[in-house]
Design an enzyme around this catalytic site. Structure first.
Site, PDB file in Angstrom:
ATOM      1  N   TRP A  71       8.148  23.522 -38.386  1.00  0.00           N
ATOM      2  CA  TRP A  71       7.166  22.529 -37.941  1.00  0.00           C
ATOM      3  C   TRP A  71       7.335  21.211 -38.673  1.00  0.00           C
ATOM      4  O   TRP A  71       7.058  20.140 -38.123  1.00  0.00           O
ATOM      5  CB  TRP A  71       5.744  23.082 -38.041  1.00  0.00           C
ATOM      6  CG  TRP A  71       5.543  24.174 -37.036  1.00  0.00           C
ATOM      7  CD1 TRP A  71       5.371  25.505 -37.273  1.00  0.00           C
ATOM      8  CD2 TRP A  71       5.542  24.027 -35.602  1.00  0.00           C
ATOM      9  NE1 TRP A  71       5.267  26.186 -36.087  1.00  0.00           N
ATOM     10  CE2 TRP A  71       5.370  25.314 -35.057  1.00  0.00           C
ATOM     11  CE3 TRP A  71       5.691  22.951 -34.739  1.00  0.00           C
ATOM     12  CZ2 TRP A  71       5.333  25.540 -33.675  1.00  0.00           C
ATOM     13  CZ3 TRP A  71       5.651  23.173 -33.370  1.00  0.00           C
ATOM     14  CH2 TRP A  71       5.481  24.452 -32.857  1.00  0.00           C
ATOM     15  N   ASP A 126      -0.259  18.637 -42.657  1.00  0.00           N
ATOM     16  CA  ASP A 126      -0.407  19.468 -41.459  1.00  0.00           C
ATOM     17  C   ASP A 126      -1.006  20.799 -41.914  1.00  0.00           C
ATOM     18  O   ASP A 126      -0.342  21.605 -42.553  1.00  0.00           O
ATOM     19  CB  ASP A 126       0.970  19.672 -40.813  1.00  0.00           C
ATOM     20  CG  ASP A 126       0.917  20.571 -39.578  1.00  0.00           C
ATOM     21  OD1 ASP A 126      -0.170  21.132 -39.287  1.00  0.00           O
ATOM     22  OD2 ASP A 126       1.958  20.717 -38.910  1.00  0.00           O
ATOM     23  N   LYS A 155      -5.841  28.421 -34.308  1.00  0.00           N
ATOM     24  CA  LYS A 155      -5.559  29.493 -35.267  1.00  0.00           C
ATOM     25  C   LYS A 155      -6.820  29.871 -36.036  1.00  0.00           C
ATOM     26  O   LYS A 155      -7.291  30.995 -35.957  1.00  0.00           O
ATOM     27  CB  LYS A 155      -4.436  29.068 -36.213  1.00  0.00           C
ATOM     28  CG  LYS A 155      -3.142  28.764 -35.448  1.00  0.00           C
ATOM     29  CD  LYS A 155      -2.173  27.980 -36.269  1.00  0.00           C
ATOM     30  CE  LYS A 155      -1.095  27.323 -35.438  1.00  0.00           C
ATOM     31  NZ  LYS A 155      -0.249  28.254 -34.679  1.00  0.00           N
TER      32      LYS A 155
HETATM   33  N1  PMP Z   1       2.176  22.563 -37.088  1.00  0.00           N
HETATM   34  C1  PMP Z   1       2.087  23.854 -37.450  1.00  0.00           C
HETATM   35  C2  PMP Z   1       2.090  24.210 -38.901  1.00  0.00           C
HETATM   36  C3  PMP Z   1       1.997  24.844 -36.463  1.00  0.00           C
HETATM   37  O1  PMP Z   1       1.918  26.131 -36.823  1.00  0.00           O
HETATM   38  C4  PMP Z   1       1.996  24.472 -35.100  1.00  0.00           C
HETATM   39  C5  PMP Z   1       1.859  25.467 -33.992  1.00  0.00           C
HETATM   40  N2  PMP Z   1       2.059  26.758 -34.223  1.00  0.00           N
HETATM   41  C6  PMP Z   1       2.121  23.121 -34.780  1.00  0.00           C
HETATM   42  C7  PMP Z   1       2.173  22.195 -35.796  1.00  0.00           C
HETATM   43  C8  PMP Z   1       2.145  22.664 -33.369  1.00  0.00           C
HETATM   44  O2  PMP Z   1       0.896  22.799 -32.854  1.00  0.00           O
HETATM   45  P1  PMP Z   1       0.492  22.584 -31.336  1.00  0.00           P
HETATM   46  O3  PMP Z   1       1.017  23.726 -30.550  1.00  0.00           O
HETATM   47  O4  PMP Z   1      -1.008  22.545 -31.431  1.00  0.00           O
HETATM   48  O5  PMP Z   1       1.048  21.269 -30.905  1.00  0.00           O
END
Ligand code: PMP
Length: 358
Positions: free
Chosen positions: A102, A172, A196
């Site tokens: 990510w 994040d 989550k």
């Molecule tokens: N950052 C992290 C740490 C994540 O775990 C995720 C999704 N699993 C995201 C960003 C992306 O999130 P989204 O699907 O809400 O765009």
């Protein structure tokens, strides 16, 4: 229906009392005769629930008054774009801590913005992201340093923030917001997709220090934190249902004793699973002990075919969504706030049985 436990990384398990309350009041929200699904975002019923959700989140995370709290859409992923657009204004440069998938996605998106440079200042790629980056190489000026507090796929998590004096941190927190205590004052901005630890997908929480923003910047409205803040995140139609459920989850978190109480519970749940994994002759956790996440626990048998059998058998036993992310394979158990200890106990019991049989 047989009892199942949902170990999905997201959308993920929500507290059972919240689901029950949603069900009970779905036909008529607070005696209005209207479902929350039908309610205008310009109604006082909505305004009240959004204000209460913000207030509860402020209390839970001890968010100071000089931070804006925004309820946006577009997921964590849109923040990979919005954070640089709004915050990388002086040096047009951010430092990125490369701690996993990510973080890498955050860099990819920032790299697409003309005139903005995203430099990797630390990386644990050489360690296959089984630990957090340790060596920082800062070089010149950055508008901010981007950190992924919990690496959902690789299962690593910051317990302590890196010491980077004078730097603005952007965090994040998508996969450990409200599950692990952080001090909001250590950050210029925090963001998290809701799906989550907070509620349904479709809502993204942004917490941003107001004086980092430029009132004159005049970005396209939906991408502009200042414009969003001025309109209390209702610049256009907000995700009313998702914000409503998030508000119920915030109340549930308060009833559980708040973030500190849930963090303790999460440490306890994760400890059960790691203890078993560290003593197992069949399974092993993939993340290094010092940096292990309390919300996402990846593990493997070392044999891909056996991993597949395990995922199938676990699913048949009502232990759902334990398959690892497609980029790394193996298994992953996500143990967010709403996962009861009984779920982890059921998983460990099943793993012991599986180990004996294989
Ligand atoms: N950052 C992290 C740490 C994540 O775990 C995720 C999704 N699993 C995201 C960003 C992306 O999130 P989204 O699907 O809400 O765009």
């Amino acid at each position: 229906m047989t009892k199942v436990y949902n170990f999905s990384a997201g959308p993920a398990v929500l507290p059972a009392p919240v689901i029950e309350q949603v069900q009970a009041e779905l036909p008529s929200y607070h005696g209005s005769g209207m479902s929350i699904l039908e309610m205008s975002h310009r109604s006082s019923l909505y305004e009240d629930l959004a204000a209460a959700a913000e207030e509860d989140l402020r209390q839970l995370m001890a968010i100071p008054d000089d931070y804006d709290v925004l309820f946006l859409q577009g997921g964590g992923t849109l923040q990979f774009t919005m954070a640089p657009l709004n915050l990388a204004r002086h040096y047009h440069r951010l430092g990125l801590v490369d701690s996993g998938h990510w973080a890498d996605r955050a860099k990819e998106e920032a790299d697409l913005l003309p005139g903005i440079q995203a430099d990797v200042v630390a990386s644990s790629k050489g360690d296959h992201y089984t630990s957090l980056p340790k060596d920082y190489h800062l070089n010149g000026n950055y508008d901010y340093i981007h950190l992924t507090l919990n690496n959902t796929i690789e299962g690593t998590m910051y317990r302590q923030l890196p010491q980077l004096p004078g730097q603005v941190l952007v965090g994040d927190m998508s996969s450990n917001i409200l599950a692990q205590r952080y001090d909001v004052k250590d950050f210029g901005m925090i963001y998290a997709g809701a799906q989550k630890n907070i509620g349904p997908a479709g809502l993204t929480v942004v917490i941003v220090k107001h004086d980092l923003l430029d009132e004159q910047q005049n970005l396209p409205a939906m991408l502009d934190y200042v414009k969003q803040a001025k309109k209390h995140s209702a610049l256009n139609t907000p995700p009313v249902f998702a914000i409503y459920v998030a508000g119920l989850v915030f109340k549930w978190v308060k009833e559980q004793g708040g973030v500190d109480a849930l963090q303790k519970r999460n440490e306890d749940k994760a400890g059960l699973l790691y203890d078993y994994l560290d003593n197992s002759k069949l399974f092993r956790a993939t993340a290094k002990p010092a940096d292990r996440s309390i919300t996402n626990v990846p593990f493997v048998t070392g044999d891909e075919n056996l991993d597949q059998v395990f995922v199938q058998d676990a699913t048949a036993a009502g232990l759902l969504n334990v398959k690892g992310h497609r980029s790394v394979g193996g298994m992953r158990a996500s143990l967010y706030n709403a996962m009861p200890k009984a779920g982890v106990e059921a998983l460990v019991k099943f793993m012991k049985q599986f180990e004996m049989e294989h």
